[in-house]
Design an enzyme around this catalytic site. Structure first.
Site, PDB file in Angstrom:
ATOM      1  N   LEU A 136      52.272  26.079  22.568  1.00 42.81           N
ATOM      2  CA  LEU A 136      52.256  25.194  23.728  1.00 42.81           C
ATOM      3  C   LEU A 136      52.891  23.851  23.414  1.00 42.81           C
ATOM      4  O   LEU A 136      53.594  23.266  24.246  1.00 42.81           O
ATOM      5  CB  LEU A 136      50.827  25.020  24.226  1.00 42.81           C
ATOM      6  CG  LEU A 136      50.195  26.280  24.819  1.00 42.81           C
ATOM      7  CD1 LEU A 136      48.722  26.052  25.145  1.00 42.81           C
ATOM      8  CD2 LEU A 136      50.948  26.733  26.058  1.00 42.81           C
ATOM      9  N   ARG A 137      52.658  23.355  22.207  1.00 38.71           N
ATOM     10  CA  ARG A 137      53.288  22.084  21.831  1.00 38.71           C
ATOM     11  C   ARG A 137      54.794  22.236  21.754  1.00 38.71           C
ATOM     12  O   ARG A 137      55.543  21.315  22.092  1.00 38.71           O
ATOM     13  CB  ARG A 137      52.716  21.595  20.495  1.00 38.71           C
ATOM     14  CG  ARG A 137      51.271  21.124  20.609  1.00 38.71           C
ATOM     15  CD  ARG A 137      50.644  20.898  19.251  1.00 38.71           C
ATOM     16  NE  ARG A 137      49.228  20.585  19.379  1.00 38.71           N
ATOM     17  CZ  ARG A 137      48.375  20.537  18.366  1.00 38.71           C
ATOM     18  NH1 ARG A 137      48.801  20.795  17.131  1.00 38.71           N
ATOM     19  NH2 ARG A 137      47.107  20.248  18.566  1.00 38.71           N
ATOM     20  N   TYR A 151      46.936  16.364  26.862  1.00 36.76           N
ATOM     21  CA  TYR A 151      46.567  17.779  26.714  1.00 36.76           C
ATOM     22  C   TYR A 151      47.302  18.410  25.540  1.00 36.76           C
ATOM     23  O   TYR A 151      48.348  17.941  25.118  1.00 36.76           O
ATOM     24  CB  TYR A 151      46.746  18.574  28.004  1.00 36.76           C
ATOM     25  CG  TYR A 151      48.087  18.634  28.663  1.00 36.76           C
ATOM     26  CD1 TYR A 151      49.180  19.225  28.040  1.00 36.76           C
ATOM     27  CD2 TYR A 151      48.259  18.145  29.953  1.00 36.76           C
ATOM     28  CE1 TYR A 151      50.398  19.328  28.676  1.00 36.76           C
ATOM     29  CE2 TYR A 151      49.476  18.237  30.600  1.00 36.76           C
ATOM     30  CZ  TYR A 151      50.544  18.827  29.955  1.00 36.76           C
ATOM     31  OH  TYR A 151      51.739  18.928  30.594  1.00 36.76           O
ATOM     32  N   GLU A 152      46.711  19.487  25.021  1.00 35.66           N
ATOM     33  CA  GLU A 152      47.157  20.152  23.793  1.00 35.66           C
ATOM     34  C   GLU A 152      47.145  19.205  22.594  1.00 35.66           C
ATOM     35  O   GLU A 152      47.937  19.346  21.673  1.00 35.66           O
ATOM     36  CB  GLU A 152      48.552  20.761  23.960  1.00 35.66           C
ATOM     37  CG  GLU A 152      48.628  21.842  25.006  1.00 35.66           C
ATOM     38  CD  GLU A 152      47.584  22.931  24.808  1.00 35.66           C
ATOM     39  OE1 GLU A 152      47.301  23.277  23.650  1.00 35.66           O
ATOM     40  OE2 GLU A 152      47.044  23.416  25.816  1.00 35.66           O
ATOM     41  N   GLY A 153      46.248  18.246  22.634  1.00 37.09           N
ATOM     42  CA  GLY A 153      46.102  17.313  21.524  1.00 37.09           C
ATOM     43  C   GLY A 153      46.482  15.908  21.947  1.00 37.09           C
ATOM     44  O   GLY A 153      47.609  15.663  22.379  1.00 37.09           O
TER      45      GLY A 153
END
Length: 256
Positions: free
Chosen positions: A52-53, A195-197
């Site tokens: 995703l990143r 999001y995603e970190g």
């Protein structure tokens, strides 16, 4: 923020028996007798996040490009005030894009949008190579790809978000109107910084990995730097050794 039709949610189960063959046991395993086996590496659970990143890096290029397309095109057709050159030639009002202040804001961001596109493709290839290795039990690239995706996701979303705001402001009074097309794009993209970190946490993860690599190299206990870190390590190798000792202590690295 935005994405009104999409939300994150959760589901709770109470006294529900999940059949063993439906437990999505890709890395962690539960044997028929109930014995639990941990993944060979705890970082394997990062796989989905790394994917995703990687996609977010590509998304940064896409959203920044969209805002810049609007801003550059608008600047090309928007006429305002006669410039010095226009006065000398007897022309009327000049294109906003001809003003150095407008160019200095938009052109570097235009270059960044291209760079993000290329690095997004590179990140996708890097992830594909990682997955190929994991399929054969090779986890040697996992830590590096995790650190790379964390740093690039944070860097591109930070710069793209700031760039989109710069592009919006370059539209002048039209920039805060939803008709400009910039407002909704910003609302959809800015949450990518969390999001995603969350970006600060991801920056620190990348920094932690780099520090560990430098320590290994300085003590001779590690291999040569991985391919993505070669340029970073070269920079560190040319480090100004006249730096104050206090700095070295705070950095917790013996750079001597």
């Amino acid at each position: 923020m935005a994405y009104e039709g999409i939300d994150n949610g959760y589901v709770l189960f109470d006294h529900v028996r999940v059949p063993r063959e439906q437990m999505l046991m890709k890395y962690a395993q539960v044997a028929p007798d109930g014995t639990y086996s941990k993944p060979p590496n705890a970082r394997l659970s990062y796989g989905t996040m790394i994917l995703l990143r990687s996609l977010i890096v590509k998304m940064s290029a896409r959203y920044l490009s969209r805002s810049l397309t609007i801003a550059v095109r608008y600047s090309a057709i928007r006429l305002q005030f006669p410039s010095s050159a226009a006065k000398r030639t007897g022309r009327g009002e000049d294109q906003v894009l001809n003003y150095p202040t407008q160019q200095s804001r938009l052109f570097p961001l235009l270059a960044a949008a291209y760079a993000f596109q290329f690095v997004g493709l590179y990140m996708g290839n890097l992830y594909a190579k990682l997955q190929s290795g994991l399929a054969h039990g090779d986890i040697s690239d996992l830590a590096e790809v995790h650190a790379t995706s964390s740093g690039l996701k944070s860097l591109t979303t930070e710069l793209a978000s700031e760039g989109m705001e710069t592009a919006r402001r370059a539209l002048g009074g039209h920039g805060y109107s939803r008709f400009s097309g910039c407002v909704d794009s910003m609302l959809n993209f800015v949450p990518a910084m969390t999001y995603e970190g969350e970006n600060i946490v991801l920056f620190l993860q990348t920094a932690r990995y780099l520090i560990k690599q430098v320590k290994k190299m300085s003590t001779g206990s590690g291999a040569r730097p991985a391919r993505n870190l070669a340029e970073v390590m070269l920079t560190l190798d040319n480090y100004d050794r006249s730096a104050p000792a206090a700095y070295n202590e705070h950095a917790e690295i013996d750079v001597a």
